[in-house]
Motif scaffolding. Structure first.
Motif, PDB file in Angstrom:
ATOM      1  N   ALA A  16       0.816  -1.218   0.000  1.00 62.70           N
ATOM      2  CA  ALA A  16       0.000   0.000   0.000  1.00 62.70           C
ATOM      3  C   ALA A  16       0.849   1.267   0.000  1.00 62.70           C
ATOM      4  O   ALA A  16       0.303   2.378  -0.114  1.00 62.70           O
ATOM      5  N   LYS A  17       2.167   1.142   0.109  1.00 60.88           N
ATOM      6  CA  LYS A  17       3.030   2.319   0.165  1.00 60.88           C
ATOM      7  C   LYS A  17       3.202   2.930  -1.222  1.00 60.88           C
ATOM      8  O   LYS A  17       3.258   2.224  -2.222  1.00 60.88           O
ATOM      9  N   GLU A  18       3.303   4.257  -1.260  1.00 62.92           N
ATOM     10  CA  GLU A  18       3.405   4.966  -2.538  1.00 62.92           C
ATOM     11  C   GLU A  18       4.800   4.861  -3.151  1.00 62.92           C
ATOM     12  O   GLU A  18       4.948   4.792  -4.365  1.00 62.92           O
ATOM     13  N   ASP A  19       5.818   4.851  -2.302  1.00 61.86           N
ATOM     14  CA  ASP A  19       7.198   4.762  -2.782  1.00 61.86           C
ATOM     15  C   ASP A  19       7.454   3.354  -3.321  1.00 61.86           C
ATOM     16  O   ASP A  19       7.336   2.368  -2.593  1.00 61.86           O
ATOM     17  N   LYS A  20       7.809   3.249  -4.603  1.00 57.81           N
ATOM     18  CA  LYS A  20       8.014   1.943  -5.218  1.00 57.81           C
ATOM     19  C   LYS A  20       9.136   1.160  -4.543  1.00 57.81           C
ATOM     20  O   LYS A  20       9.097  -0.068  -4.486  1.00 57.81           O
ATOM     21  N   LYS A  21      10.136   1.874  -4.035  1.00 60.49           N
ATOM     22  CA  LYS A  21      11.235   1.186  -3.362  1.00 60.49           C
ATOM     23  C   LYS A  21      10.757   0.510  -2.084  1.00 60.49           C
ATOM     24  O   LYS A  21      11.250  -0.545  -1.708  1.00 60.49           O
ATOM     25  N   GLN A  22       9.791   1.128  -1.413  1.00 57.43           N
ATOM     26  CA  GLN A  22       9.262   0.563  -0.175  1.00 57.43           C
ATOM     27  C   GLN A  22       8.223  -0.533  -0.429  1.00 57.43           C
ATOM     28  O   GLN A  22       7.832  -1.226   0.495  1.00 57.43           O
ATOM     29  N   ARG A  23       7.821  -0.679  -1.699  1.00 58.94           N
ATOM     30  CA  ARG A  23       6.826  -1.697  -2.037  1.00 58.94           C
ATOM     31  C   ARG A  23       7.451  -3.063  -2.309  1.00 58.94           C
ATOM     32  O   ARG A  23       6.732  -4.059  -2.450  1.00 58.94           O
ATOM     33  N   SER A  24       8.766  -3.112  -2.387  1.00 55.71           N
ATOM     34  CA  SER A  24       9.432  -4.388  -2.671  1.00 55.71           C
ATOM     35  C   SER A  24       9.118  -5.400  -1.580  1.00 55.71           C
ATOM     36  O   SER A  24       9.193  -5.100  -0.387  1.00 55.71           O
TER      37      SER A  24
END
Length: 262
Positions: free
Chosen positions: A30-38
């Protein structure tokens, strides 16, 4: 004939592992930052002190109980969500094994149930259904349909197409009538995924049941003047999809007999 206890234990262990991974999905997708979505990087860390969690502290349910719900390093509490989700998914997979035995239907039930749980929790919290749930489920659903040969594959593809088309049409009509977005893209793609598992008849039942469940919750809120602008329809679609998967064949049969007697 009952199911071999070894198979039940195996299903439970598999469910615990799936539940542990589902926790990661719920927290990161659900996070917007793609790096944090890994889902694989960075490794699991304590949300309080940021220290990396060792494998021995990452064993589903057991580690949380052994550490009494606290980080080994900083002693701060760790959310009960982790063991609860892991335990719920384990029970889900055990129930699927009891109901369907070591069959493809068991795998379908476990996979679909786990994805629906992730969708429901994410949508309830963030009003968002990440594509990762939908596309992964769609691929798995179509892939499992191949085990039933060409007829099963056709049913899976037809179900996915009908699910997408139905919700897309509802969104178009709703947008035209209400002059605002009536159906989120996540809901539309979710129904394509669900259709791959339950077929076109299941799509119709899912949408009907989802609308019914949603009405039972939101109509009283409207009456009480507590209307919410955003409705996490994915939660109710998930409930409807579960109903269609488990009870769909019996409901279809009852409906056909009802029409025949009318």
């Amino acid at each position: 004939m009952g199911v071999d206890p070894i198979l039940l234990v195996g299903a439970g262990l598999l469910g615990l592992c799936v539940g542990s991974f589902l926790n990661v999905c719920i927290l990161r997708l659900a996070k917007e930052d793609k790096k944090q979505r890994s889902l694989f990087h960075p490794p699991s860390t304590c949300p309080r002190c940021g220290r990396r969690i060792a494998w021995r502290d990452n064993v589903p349910v057991v580690s949380w109980l052994v550490l009494r719900g606290r980080c080994r390093w900083c002693g701060q509490p760790i959310s009960m969500q982790y063991p609860i989700i892991e335990a719920v998914v384990a029970v889900l997979w055990i129930a699927a094994m009891l109901a369907y035995g070591p069959t493809v239907r068991f795998l379908e039930a476990g996979v679909l149930g786990s994805i629906l749980l992730g969708i429901a929790l994410t949508d309830a919290r963030h009003y968002l259904i990440p594509d990762e749930y939908n596309w992964t489920g769609l691929v798995i659903g179509i892939g499992l349909s191949l085990t039933a040969g060409v007829p099963g594959f056709i049913e899976g593809v037809l179900g996915a197409a009908s699910g997408f088309a139905l919700l897309y049409s509802v969104g178009l009509v709703g947008g035209w009538v209400f002059k605002e977005e009536a159906m989120g893209g996540g809901d539309i793609k979710m129904m394509a995924m669900v259709g791959a598992f339950v077929g076109w008849q299941g799509v119709l039942l899912t949408v009907f049941a989802g609308a019914l469940f949603g009405s039972l919750v939101y109509v009283p809120l409207l009456i009480l003047g507590k209307r919410k602008r955003h409705v996490p329809f994915g939660v109710f679609l998930a409930m409807g999809a579960a109903l269609a998967f488990v009870f769909g064949p019996a409901i279809y049969d009852w409906y056909r007999r009802f029409l025949g007697a009318a």
